[in-house]
Design a protein around this motif. Structure first.
Motif, mmCIF file in Angstrom:
data_model
loop_
_atom_site.group_PDB
_atom_site.id
_atom_site.type_symbol
_atom_site.label_atom_id
_atom_site.label_comp_id
_atom_site.label_asym_id
_atom_site.label_seq_id
_atom_site.Cartn_x
_atom_site.Cartn_y
_atom_site.Cartn_z
ATOM 1 N N PHE A 167 -16.467 -30.352 -2.603
ATOM 2 C CA PHE A 167 -15.370 -30.509 -1.665
ATOM 3 C C PHE A 167 -14.890 -29.134 -1.218
ATOM 4 O O PHE A 167 -14.767 -28.221 -2.043
ATOM 5 N N ASN A 168 -14.599 -28.992 0.077
ATOM 6 C CA ASN A 168 -13.931 -27.785 0.564
ATOM 7 C C ASN A 168 -12.438 -27.908 0.283
ATOM 8 O O ASN A 168 -11.776 -28.832 0.784
ATOM 9 N N VAL A 169 -11.896 -26.991 -0.511
ATOM 10 C CA VAL A 169 -10.489 -27.025 -0.899
ATOM 11 C C VAL A 169 -9.882 -25.646 -0.686
ATOM 12 O O VAL A 169 -10.583 -24.633 -0.674
ATOM 13 N N SER A 170 -8.558 -25.615 -0.515
ATOM 14 C CA SER A 170 -7.856 -24.329 -0.368
ATOM 15 C C SER A 170 -6.918 -24.138 -1.553
ATOM 16 O O SER A 170 -5.709 -24.073 -1.407
ATOM 17 N N GLN A 171 -7.495 -24.080 -2.739
ATOM 18 C CA GLN A 171 -6.730 -24.005 -3.974
ATOM 19 C C GLN A 171 -6.970 -22.705 -4.735
ATOM 20 O O GLN A 171 -6.502 -22.542 -5.855
ATOM 21 N N GLY A 172 -7.685 -21.768 -4.122
ATOM 22 C CA GLY A 172 -8.035 -20.543 -4.822
ATOM 23 C C GLY A 172 -6.950 -19.488 -4.737
ATOM 24 O O GLY A 172 -6.109 -19.482 -3.833
ATOM 25 N N GLN A 173 -6.973 -18.581 -5.696
ATOM 26 C CA GLN A 173 -6.105 -17.409 -5.712
ATOM 27 C C GLN A 173 -6.933 -16.225 -6.191
ATOM 28 O O GLN A 173 -7.818 -16.362 -7.041
ATOM 29 N N SER A 174 -6.641 -15.072 -5.648
ATOM 30 C CA SER A 174 -7.341 -13.863 -6.088
ATOM 31 C C SER A 174 -6.399 -12.673 -6.009
ATOM 32 O O SER A 174 -5.386 -12.713 -5.306
ATOM 33 N N LYS A 175 -6.751 -11.621 -6.731
ATOM 34 C CA LYS A 175 -5.957 -10.394 -6.740
ATOM 35 C C LYS A 175 -6.880 -9.215 -6.495
ATOM 36 O O LYS A 175 -7.994 -9.157 -7.034
ATOM 37 N N HIS A 176 -6.408 -8.268 -5.681
ATOM 38 C CA HIS A 176 -7.223 -7.129 -5.275
ATOM 39 C C HIS A 176 -6.381 -5.870 -5.419
ATOM 40 O O HIS A 176 -5.288 -5.781 -4.863
ATOM 41 N N ARG A 177 -6.878 -4.900 -6.181
ATOM 42 C CA ARG A 177 -6.165 -3.624 -6.303
ATOM 43 C C ARG A 177 -7.193 -2.506 -6.325
ATOM 44 O O ARG A 177 -8.317 -2.676 -6.821
ATOM 45 N N SER A 202 -4.931 6.775 -1.177
ATOM 46 C CA SER A 202 -4.141 5.558 -1.025
ATOM 47 C C SER A 202 -4.417 4.607 -2.177
ATOM 48 O O SER A 202 -5.496 4.598 -2.764
ATOM 49 N N GLY A 203 -3.420 3.796 -2.469
ATOM 50 C CA GLY A 203 -3.552 2.742 -3.462
ATOM 51 C C GLY A 203 -2.957 1.455 -2.926
ATOM 52 O O GLY A 203 -1.986 1.479 -2.166
ATOM 53 N N TYR A 204 -3.529 0.333 -3.278
ATOM 54 C CA TYR A 204 -3.067 -0.944 -2.753
ATOM 55 C C TYR A 204 -3.144 -2.021 -3.822
ATOM 56 O O TYR A 204 -3.939 -1.959 -4.765
ATOM 57 N N VAL A 205 -2.284 -3.030 -3.668
ATOM 58 C CA VAL A 205 -2.326 -4.268 -4.447
ATOM 59 C C VAL A 205 -2.177 -5.414 -3.458
ATOM 60 O O VAL A 205 -1.249 -5.417 -2.640
ATOM 61 N N MET A 206 -3.090 -6.373 -3.521
ATOM 62 C CA MET A 206 -3.060 -7.515 -2.604
ATOM 63 C C MET A 206 -3.253 -8.807 -3.400
ATOM 64 O O MET A 206 -4.131 -8.873 -4.263
ATOM 65 N N GLU A 207 -2.432 -9.793 -3.103
ATOM 66 C CA GLU A 207 -2.542 -11.103 -3.739
ATOM 67 C C GLU A 207 -2.816 -12.149 -2.660
ATOM 68 O O GLU A 207 -2.114 -12.217 -1.656
ATOM 69 N N LYS A 208 -3.807 -12.958 -2.907
ATOM 70 C CA LYS A 208 -4.306 -13.889 -1.902
ATOM 71 C C LYS A 208 -4.134 -15.321 -2.395
ATOM 72 O O LYS A 208 -4.501 -15.643 -3.537
ATOM 73 N N ASP A 209 -3.582 -16.175 -1.528
ATOM 74 C CA ASP A 209 -3.347 -17.577 -1.873
ATOM 75 C C ASP A 209 -4.086 -18.490 -0.912
ATOM 76 O O ASP A 209 -4.470 -18.089 0.193
ATOM 77 N N GLU A 264 0.843 -1.202 0.000
ATOM 78 C CA GLU A 264 0.000 0.000 0.000
ATOM 79 C C GLU A 264 0.873 1.245 0.000
ATOM 80 O O GLU A 264 1.880 1.312 0.705
ATOM 81 N N LEU A 265 0.486 2.225 -0.813
ATOM 82 C CA LEU A 265 1.121 3.536 -0.847
ATOM 83 C C LEU A 265 0.055 4.580 -0.589
ATOM 84 O O LEU A 265 -1.087 4.450 -1.067
ATOM 85 N N GLY A 266 0.398 5.618 0.162
ATOM 86 C CA GLY A 266 -0.599 6.639 0.459
ATOM 87 C C GLY A 266 0.005 7.994 0.723
ATOM 88 O O GLY A 266 1.213 8.123 0.982
ATOM 89 N N VAL A 267 -0.843 9.004 0.644
ATOM 90 C CA VAL A 267 -0.452 10.374 0.957
ATOM 91 C C VAL A 267 -1.587 11.025 1.721
ATOM 92 O O VAL A 267 -2.769 10.810 1.417
ATOM 93 N N LYS A 268 -1.235 11.810 2.760
ATOM 94 C CA LYS A 268 -2.205 12.473 3.614
ATOM 95 C C LYS A 268 -1.854 13.946 3.675
ATOM 96 O O LYS A 268 -0.699 14.300 3.909
ATOM 97 N N GLY A 269 -2.824 14.801 3.453
ATOM 98 C CA GLY A 269 -2.540 16.229 3.407
ATOM 99 C C GLY A 269 -3.574 17.066 4.123
ATOM 100 O O GLY A 269 -4.729 16.664 4.289
ATOM 101 N N ALA A 270 -3.135 18.247 4.551
ATOM 102 C CA ALA A 270 -4.025 19.216 5.192
ATOM 103 C C ALA A 270 -3.595 20.604 4.755
ATOM 104 O O ALA A 270 -2.525 21.077 5.140
ATOM 105 N N TYR A 271 -4.397 21.226 3.917
ATOM 106 C CA TYR A 271 -4.101 22.549 3.389
ATOM 107 C C TYR A 271 -5.299 23.455 3.625
ATOM 108 O O TYR A 271 -6.392 23.208 3.116
ATOM 109 N N SER A 272 -5.095 24.483 4.417
ATOM 110 C CA SER A 272 -6.152 25.451 4.697
ATOM 111 C C SER A 272 -7.404 24.701 5.156
ATOM 112 O O SER A 272 -7.398 24.048 6.182
ATOM 113 N N ASP A 273 -8.484 24.763 4.379
ATOM 114 C CA ASP A 273 -9.742 24.135 4.769
ATOM 115 C C ASP A 273 -9.952 22.773 4.117
ATOM 116 O O ASP A 273 -11.056 22.233 4.157
#
Length: 691
Positions: free
Chosen positions: A533-543, A516-523, A501-510
């Motif tokens: 059958f219940n299996v743990s063979q999935g993969q997913s990507k999240h951005r 923020s931006g993120y990339v997540m890979e799940k195994d 994850e990358l992010g920036v936070k700012g406060a200018y006047s009012d």
């Protein structure tokens, strides 16, 4: 002053933790305290964690009839309301479904998990006293060593109001379709100690046929403040009796006002009771060392009709257990800070599923789903998790390093014959019974999650950060021990997620903002395949990209917006029918969700707010063949401070009376199905405060 404001504000990914609902409110009056990031109440200035805090002022203005409405202002959160108090959650993710998918988001109240690891329930947030919350903190992503199994996509922490400070109030809500809620806070502050209680009661007859909600919640608190230490003790109790309305069926059936009122499952119900007791010690041991320790116990029972399954069986589940969370924070030098902690827990859980009557339907269903018990088991579960975090801080730089090691053990015992037989051990016709019971066994899971974060403060107005983390969750007991068809044992691994994850936070006047931006890979994603059958063979990507912004337009106008643009895809090969879903967009994962509020302080005593909540279209099946068109909802709210003690609030939800679906889904058995959203509704609140 401006530097003080920024440093106090930047720990959150929302517009500096708690966007004000009052356009004329002074910035320094805004509540920015967070506890989810460290277990201490702090204003941590440049910590690289994504935390949004929905403050008490906004919660009172919204007057949420369901926690889903309270979390609409959190970019990346998508809580889809079902019926009554039920919901399906999403946090930087598609909406989670399935018996164990709830394990991907950790839910807490006052820093204590609502359910034990391995025993989550997808609706468990209805046990938290969000109706009387001081704030709701949402940590997005797996960025903290404080949280392990279940905190894969993040943490939702409901912080309750503290009645021991002496003030109190009573409030009454009256709304459309028989909605009523009463709230009472009373307490005594005697200086070094205090006692108090928060009590709420909800009654909702609903707008659909044969639905209703009866819910009571109570929180008791005691506080004692010593010279260098303090102790808080609490008891939280909730009780729910709900008559549930299920899905309606047929393409865009939610647009038909008569079909939208339908209840195809008039006998469905959910009864739940939950009790938690806890004691928290905060000890300022020395100028360099602080200690936080929490001991807690849980007792929970639930009974509900599985109206969504053929045969409509009844499930009874329960969990009873206790745990201790311990943390020592030591300032090694002016530049280095060390945290050492240990979380431990023991829980006994049980589950019984039984069917009172013979199955109705096809000959196959009648033969394979027998009357009687389908599952009956207990699980003794233990969890042990040491963790360490090291922080280096110099001038504008902050570096955080940490790791968490976690060991979870399940001791499972079935009280029925193992296999896919009837309760009496006899075989089912047509290939065997639908439900399969694995033999008694012991199962262990061990996970290690490293964390690294870097933040840099360019000047008084701008901070940027990077966060690299690994999250995980052990399989839930429901995924391991509630099997189907020919599966005898579920050989599952822990789901893991790698996040940048990358992010920036700012406060200018009012203007205050967080981008923020993120990339997540799940195994090792756990799912039920085409063989059931219940299996743990999935993969997913999240951005995704998230923007939360608070802009003070003038002395009387302010604008707050939360925007989440995300793409969630399947990355593993899996055939559904004749289609491989690899590369497809995950179902129930809208690309764009926006929540915008325009606030107008019409006078010193009158505040008006207009909200626009927009959800883009999304696919309702993994094959990407069916979709929901999305919706746009307008709501208007007004508050009138009648006197220093009396506040009146009027809300009109779904102002344009749009026909929409809270949740849309598609199955090959029923086709398109929906939980219809409520038509235009009004809610009026009177609140009286005293010292």
């Amino acid at each position: 002053m401006f530097r003080t404001y920024l440093i106090a504000a930047i720990p959150a990914l929302s517009p500096f933790a708690s966007p004000s609902v009052y356009a004329t409110q002074d910035k320094q009056d805004i509540e920015r305290i967070v506890t989810t990031s460290s277990r201490f109440a702090v204003n941590d200035d440049i910590k690289a964690l994504s935390i949004t805090s929905v403050n008490q002022e906004l919660l009172e203005q919204i007057g949420a009839t369901h926690i889903e409405k309270a979390l609409q202002s959190v970019a990346g959160a998508n809580i889809q309301h079902g019926n009554g108090q039920e919901y399906l959650p999403a946090l930087r993710s598609p909406v989670f479904t399935g018996s164990g998918a709830c394990g991907s988001i950790l839910t807490l109240e006052d820093g204590i998990a609502l359910r034990a690891a391995g025993f989550c329930n997808v609706n468990e947030l209805f046990e938290a006293h969000s109706e009387m919350a001081q704030r709701i903190e949402v940590l997005k992503g797996p960025g903290s060593v404080l949280y392990g199994s279940n905190a894969v996509h993040g943490v939702i922490n409901v912080i309750s109001q503290d009645p021991t400070l002496g003030s109190g109030y009573s409030a009454i809500d009256v709304g459309s379709y028989g909605y009523k809620r009463a709230k009472l806070q009373a307490g005594k502050d005697a200086g070094s100690y205090g006692i108090g209680a928060n009590i709420s009661m909800t009654r909702d007859s609903g707008y659909r046929e044969d639905e209703s909600v009866k819910q009571e919640k109570m929180t008791l608190r005691h506080r004692y403040d010593g010279q260098s230490w303090s102790v808080q003790n609490g008891i939280a109790y909730s009780n729910l009796n709900q008559d549930t309305a299920g899905y309606i069926e047929g393409f865009e059936s939610y647009k038909d006002p008569e079909l939208a009122k339908q209840n195809l499952n008039p006998g469905a119900f959910r009864d739940n009771r939950a009790l938690r007791a806890w004691s928290k010690l905060n000890w300022h041991y020395s100028n360099a060392t602080d200690i936080a320790m929490t001991a807690y116990a849980r007792d929970q029972e639930m009974t509900f009709l599985k109206h969504f399954l053929p045969g409509t069986p009844i499930e009874q589940n329960a969990q009873h257990g206790a745990g201790i969370n311990a943390l020592v924070q030591h300032q090694l030098t002016p530049l280095w800070r060390l945290q050492l902690g240990l979380d431990s827990e023991f829980t006994q859980g049980s589950m019984t599923q039984y069917q009172e009557n013979p199955t109705q339907g096809s000959a196959f269903l009648q033969a394979t789903i027998p009357q009687g018990k389908h599952y009956d088991y207990t699980v003794n579960a233990s969890q042990l998790a040491p963790f360490i975090a090291l922080q280096y801080r110099q001038a504008s730089w902050q570096v955080d390093l940490g790791a968490r090691y976690e060991h979870i053990r399940y001791d499972y015992e079935t009280h029925l014959q193992a296999g896919r037989t009837k309760e009496d051990g006899s075989e089912c016709a047509m290939g065997g019974c639908r439900y399969a019971r694995p033999p008694s066994a012991k199962t262990e899971f061990t996970d290690l999650s490293p964390k690294f974060a870097l933040s840099y403060q360019f000047n008084e107005n701008l901070v940027t950060y990077a966060n690299v983390a690994k999250g995980y969750r052990a399989p839930q007991t429901s995924e391991l021990y509630q099997l189907q068809r020919a599966q005898q044992v579920a050989d599952l691994e822990s789901e893991t997620l790698d996040s940048i994850e990358l992010g920036v936070k700012g406060a200018y006047s009012d203007l205050r903002f967080t981008l923020s931006g993120y990339v997540m890979e799940k195994d090792n994603v756990i799912y039920r395949n085409s063989d059931f059958f219940n299996v743990s063979q999935g993969q997913s990507k999240h951005r995704g990209l998230e923007l939360e912004l608070d802009y003070r337009l003038s002395d009387t106008l302010s604008l707050q917006t939360a925007i989440a643009n995300a793409l969630h895809t399947y990355e593993h090969e899996q055939l559904l029918g004749e289609q491989n879903i690899q590369g497809n967009i995950m179902d129930t994962a809208p690309r764009l969700i926006t929540n915008t509020r325009l606030n107008w302080r019409a006078s010193d005593s009158v505040l008006l707010s207009l909200q626009w909540h927009s959800m883009s279209k999304y696919f309702t099946d993994a094959e990407n063949q069916h979709e929901y068109e999305g919706h746009d909802l307008l709501s208007v709210r007004g508050q009138w401070q009648v006197s220093p003690q009396l506040l009146a609030t009027l809300r009109i939800e779904n102002l344009t009376d749009e026909a929409y679906a809270e949740r849309a889904d598609y199955t090959s058995f029923s086709g398109d199905r929906y939980f219809p959203g409520r038509p235009r509704t009004a809610l009026f609140t009177l609140r009286y405060e005293w010292d």
